[in-house]
Design a protein around this motif. Structure first.
Motif, PDB file in Angstrom:
ATOM      1  N   MET A   1     -14.935  -5.139  10.838  1.00 26.35           N
ATOM      2  CA  MET A   1     -14.746  -3.730  10.486  1.00 26.35           C
ATOM      3  C   MET A   1     -13.824  -3.595   9.275  1.00 26.35           C
ATOM      4  SD  MET A   1     -13.776  -2.005  14.122  1.00 26.35           S
ATOM      5  CE  MET A   1     -14.942  -1.748  15.456  1.00 26.35           C
ATOM      6  N   PRO A   2     -14.046  -2.576   8.434  1.00 27.02           N
ATOM      7  CA  PRO A   2     -13.023  -2.237   7.437  1.00 27.02           C
ATOM      8  C   PRO A   2     -11.870  -1.512   8.129  1.00 27.02           C
ATOM      9  CG  PRO A   2     -14.918  -0.758   7.238  1.00 27.02           C
ATOM     10  CD  PRO A   2     -15.255  -1.726   8.333  1.00 27.02           C
ATOM     11  N   PHE A   3     -10.643  -1.963   7.882  1.00 24.63           N
ATOM     12  CA  PHE A   3      -9.504  -1.403   8.605  1.00 24.63           C
ATOM     13  C   PHE A   3      -9.340   0.091   8.329  1.00 24.63           C
ATOM     14  CE2 PHE A   3      -4.923  -0.383   8.983  1.00 24.63           C
ATOM     15  CZ  PHE A   3      -4.784  -0.621  10.345  1.00 24.63           C
ATOM     16  N   TRP A   4      -9.588   0.531   7.089  1.00 28.46           N
ATOM     17  CA  TRP A   4      -9.404   1.956   6.757  1.00 28.46           C
ATOM     18  C   TRP A   4     -10.320   2.839   7.606  1.00 28.46           C
ATOM     19  CZ3 TRP A   4     -13.533   4.795   5.043  1.00 28.46           C
ATOM     20  CH2 TRP A   4     -14.620   4.090   4.497  1.00 28.46           C
ATOM     21  N   ALA A   5     -11.566   2.371   7.833  1.00 28.80           N
ATOM     22  CA  ALA A   5     -12.500   3.151   8.657  1.00 28.80           C
ATOM     23  C   ALA A   5     -12.068   3.125  10.122  1.00 28.80           C
ATOM     24  CB  ALA A   5     -13.916   2.617   8.495  1.00 28.80           C
ATOM     25  N   PHE A   6     -11.548   1.976  10.554  1.00 31.10           N
ATOM     26  CA  PHE A   6     -11.057   1.864  11.927  1.00 31.10           C
ATOM     27  C   PHE A   6      -9.900   2.832  12.146  1.00 31.10           C
ATOM     28  CE2 PHE A   6      -8.292  -0.220  15.149  1.00 31.10           C
ATOM     29  CZ  PHE A   6      -9.195  -0.264  16.203  1.00 31.10           C
ATOM     30  N   LEU A   7      -9.013   2.969  11.146  1.00 22.71           N
ATOM     31  CA  LEU A   7      -7.878   3.876  11.272  1.00 22.71           C
ATOM     32  C   LEU A   7      -8.342   5.332  11.324  1.00 22.71           C
ATOM     33  CD1 LEU A   7      -4.884   3.270  11.537  1.00 22.71           C
ATOM     34  CD2 LEU A   7      -4.633   3.718   9.089  1.00 22.71           C
ATOM     35  N   ILE A   8      -9.343   5.677  10.522  1.00 22.07           N
ATOM     36  CA  ILE A   8      -9.921   7.027  10.603  1.00 22.07           C
ATOM     37  C   ILE A   8     -10.460   7.273  12.016  1.00 22.07           C
ATOM     38  CG2 ILE A   8     -11.886   8.463   9.872  1.00 22.07           C
ATOM     39  CD1 ILE A   8     -11.506   7.338   7.059  1.00 22.07           C
TER      40      ILE A   8
END
Length: 275
Positions: free
Chosen positions: A184-191
């Motif tokens: 996963m891309p971390f930025w998308a996971f944080l969203i």
């Protein structure tokens, strides 16, 4: 409720993060070739670490009020009386959002839309994920955390902040080869974690702080990653499915934040205090 907290909030967060990150350090090092660990030992470390929030919460609650407080806190996981809208949201929201994301992906060059689990396996899979897949391990802890954060912040900022904390708690898992997070891309996971936590807290605050509804939300989310190939583990690593899910959940969370009574009430209380 708030006056019953005697334990510093940092005590809970230190345990939630410390237990998880120390346990997860070993499989993280093993996946980088620094340590030699068997597959079974790695799984034990991953599983043990996931109970950091659970252990931290119950130790903090015990310090706050002894066994009576522990019984009251644990009992909130049995508060099954909830409105139909909350129950259906807890069970269906994330699977439906992911279904929409995967249907969109199928029409934009992705794999054909398909459900990866047979319907006959769903009940047992749901039960396994509920008991062992992260829901019980985490949601007692995050329920305690939102109660603590609500002491200092209004409910919506507290929920958003907890979403950031929840996302960051998973950071070591992004460095362990083969785990879902590593694709996963971390930025998308944080969203996703911020948006989803806003939705979970809406359900939690609207059902007399029922930990059960948080458990149902979390389980449905974990089930979703088994229902569809939201996370592409192939060499192509097509991230559009998960990014689509994160963005749909962000839109849902904004709608909830603007319309939910619990968030509006918390905001009006802050305005009254400022006046």
């Amino acid at each position: 409720m708030h006056s019953s907290f005697r334990t510093p909030a940092w005590f809970y967060f230190a345990l939630a993060f410390g237990i998880a990150w120390v346990a997860w350090l070993f499989p993280a090092l093993a996946s980088r070739g620094v340590l030699q660990l068997g597959q079974g030992t790695q799984l034990i470390c991953l599983f043990a670490g996931s109970f950091g929030p659970f252990v931290g919460a119950f130790l903090a609650v015990y310090r706050d009020g002894g066994w009576a407080a522990v019984r009251e806190f644990a009992g909130r996981s049995l508060r099954y009386r909830m409105g139909l809208i909350y129950f259906l949201s807890a069970v269906l929201l994330v699977p439906v959002a992911a279904g929409l994301a995967m249907a969109w992906l199928a029409s934009h060059g992705g794999p054909p839309f398909a459900i990866a689990v047979s319907l006959s396996h769903l009940p047992l899979l749901y039960l396994e994920l509920f008991l062992l897949g992260g829901s019980v391990n985490e949601e007692f802890g995050w329920s305690y955390a939102i109660d603590r954060l609500e002491q200092k912040y209004s409910l919506l900022p507290a929920a958003a902040l907890l979403g950031v904390i929840w996302g960051c708690w998973h950071i070591p898992l992004f460095f362990i080869a083969g785990l879902t997070q590593s694709f996963m891309p971390f930025w998308a996971f944080l969203i996703f974690t911020v948006a989803f936590r806003i939705v979970i807290v809406w359900g939690y605050a609207s059902t007399r702080k029922s930990i059960l509804i948080a458990l149902l939300f979390h389980t449905a989310s974990n089930l979703t990653f088994n229902l569809y190939t939201v996370v592409d583990r192939s060499p192509q690593r097509d991230e559009r499915g998960f990014i689509g899910l994160a963005l749909i959940m962000l839109a849902v969370s904004l709608l909830v934040a603007m319309t939910a009574r619990c968030y509006r009430r918390a905001a009006s209380n802050v305005i009254e205090t400022l006046q």
